[in-house]
Design an enzyme around this catalytic site. Structure first.
Site, mmCIF file in Angstrom:
data_model
loop_
_atom_site.group_PDB
_atom_site.id
_atom_site.type_symbol
_atom_site.label_atom_id
_atom_site.label_comp_id
_atom_site.label_asym_id
_atom_site.label_seq_id
_atom_site.Cartn_x
_atom_site.Cartn_y
_atom_site.Cartn_z
ATOM 1 N N HIS A 24 -3.288 11.797 19.029
ATOM 2 C CA HIS A 24 -2.315 10.713 19.279
ATOM 3 C C HIS A 24 -1.524 11.003 20.551
ATOM 4 C CE1 HIS A 24 -2.743 9.045 15.164
ATOM 5 N NE2 HIS A 24 -2.694 10.294 14.732
ATOM 6 N N GLY A 81 -3.291 12.611 8.303
ATOM 7 C CA GLY A 81 -2.123 12.595 7.418
ATOM 8 C C GLY A 81 -1.200 13.697 7.886
ATOM 9 N N SER A 128 -7.218 12.983 13.711
ATOM 10 C CA SER A 128 -5.789 13.311 13.636
ATOM 11 C C SER A 128 -5.605 14.710 13.029
ATOM 12 C CB SER A 128 -5.078 12.202 12.860
ATOM 13 O OG SER A 128 -3.702 12.291 13.022
ATOM 14 N N ALA A 129 -4.949 14.851 11.886
ATOM 15 C CA ALA A 129 -4.785 16.179 11.285
ATOM 16 C C ALA A 129 -6.128 16.884 11.091
ATOM 17 C CB ALA A 129 -4.051 16.067 9.948
ATOM 18 N N GLU A 138 -5.172 7.960 21.855
ATOM 19 C CA GLU A 138 -5.718 7.135 20.771
ATOM 20 C C GLU A 138 -6.920 6.334 21.270
ATOM 21 O OE1 GLU A 138 -2.558 4.978 18.845
ATOM 22 O OE2 GLU A 138 -1.899 6.809 17.834
#
Lengths: 235, 235
Positions: free
Chosen positions: B158, B89, B121-122, B193
């Site tokens: 990413h 997020g 991700s985060a 990714e």
């Protein structure tokens, strides 16, 4: 207050700063031509090369540009210039230097008292309350996210609707929707490349050939074309 | 130390978290299945919906997931879980909440003592010294950019080489080059990714089907494929 805030320096395929020159020339028609340039966002380019590139382009419209990195007394250079120009690059790096060199208040004071201000990309982020709508990577940690705050709304420079096929990372619209969720009181102007905002006193105008996109919490994002009324943003 | 750090939650066109499940199942083979989920990056999704989405997917591989936003005593929930999972997020939003709720040290302590940690991700940005290589918009200002610091290098989740035609904004490589210029002592792993890093003790492994790209000041960026030696990054 007199501001000229570009989304970007250069449109793809054009010469450096080319599309900005007619707007800058017009903006400075009745103003002194002694410009002070702040190259601090240009970490990759280097201040010396960056300021020479900009000086060279702006000399074609009669502007005499000096760079703050060469000034003996920086606060005095800010005071003496007839226009302050902040170029693009990395917003965090720029803000961190302006804060550490204690140049935020001197610039703010001059511009609020009527000195002309020109920015592009990271330089346009500087005109907003915070840097919270920059696209840049947070490569250094500034003392705070507070920016120069000439405007009561946020600008997202290089705004694009583009969605990269086959990539799961956030789109720009997703990022801006996160911003307005976390900051429900603030408008964001998605400023497309090749377009700019001009402020003359309390009048805000969109120029260039593309609409901008306005984001606010609990509202559908909407577009406004050049010539449309943007003054609700100044409220 | 035991870490499983994904670039992204979901590959384009696949079901939510689908590609991560075999890796997570394998990683937790000899570990308890009581997972504590931290949904704080999910400002757009909402914690309730986010944690239900993740719980539903992970239940298919026998994981019993509870979310920290429902825990009465959060520090205790961190202590009691057999694995801590931080989802993606907005990195700034996530870090800001973890700092304000004073959860950084409790999580850090558990993971340094051997508790399994999973992020995407985060959540993967959280494993690094700072959040300086996130792609996210700085929608809120955290107390500092210091992250959990399990690793001595930075991850760019990413990661993509993609260049948008006709757009003048920075590419990912330009952003990462700015980072290494400002932080010359630190390696960055551009994690594409569909790929992930796994740490078991001092061993660092790249998994998935794509090479990662390594960035460091004064070196040409270079690629390492899954199975290649990455342990220089741990030095």
């Amino acid at each position: 207050m007199r501001l000229l805030l570009f989304s970007n320096s250069t449109n793809a395929g054009e010469e450096y700063l080319a599309y900005t020159l007619p707007y800058i020339e017009d903006f400075l028609r009745d103003t002194g031509k002694e410009a002070l340039f702040i190259p601090y966002a240009g970490i990759s380019v280097g201040y010396e090369r960056y300021s020479r590139m900009v000086a060279s382009q702006l000399s074609s419209i009669g502007i005499n540009l000096t760079s703050i990195h060469q000034a003996g007394n920086k606060a005095k250079a800010i005071k003496n210039a007839s226009v302050i120009i902040i170029g693009g690059g990395n917003t965090f790096y720029l803000l961190n230097l302006l804060q550490n060199e204690k140049l935020m208040e001197p610039i703010r004071k001059e511009v609020l008292e009527g000195k002309a201000f020109i920015g592009w990309s990271a330089g346009s982020n500087m005109a907003c309350p915070t840097i919270c709508t920059t696209n840049d990577m947070p490569i250094v940690e500034p003392l705070s996210f507070q920016s120069l705050g000439f405007l009561p709304f946020q600008i997202n420079p290089h705004y694009t609707d583009f969605v990269q096929q086959g990539h799961a990372g956030e789109t720009r619209d997703m990022r801006l929707r996160e911003y307005i969720l976390a900051n429900p009181g603030t408008y964001v102007v998605g400023l497309r490349e090749g377009s700019l905002l001009q402020v003359e006193g309390n009048q805000l105008m969109l120029k260039g050939n593309k609409p901008c996109k306005i984001f606010r919490h609990m509202q559908d994002a909407f577009e406004i074309s050049p010539g449309g009324d943007l003054n609700f943003l100044m409220g």
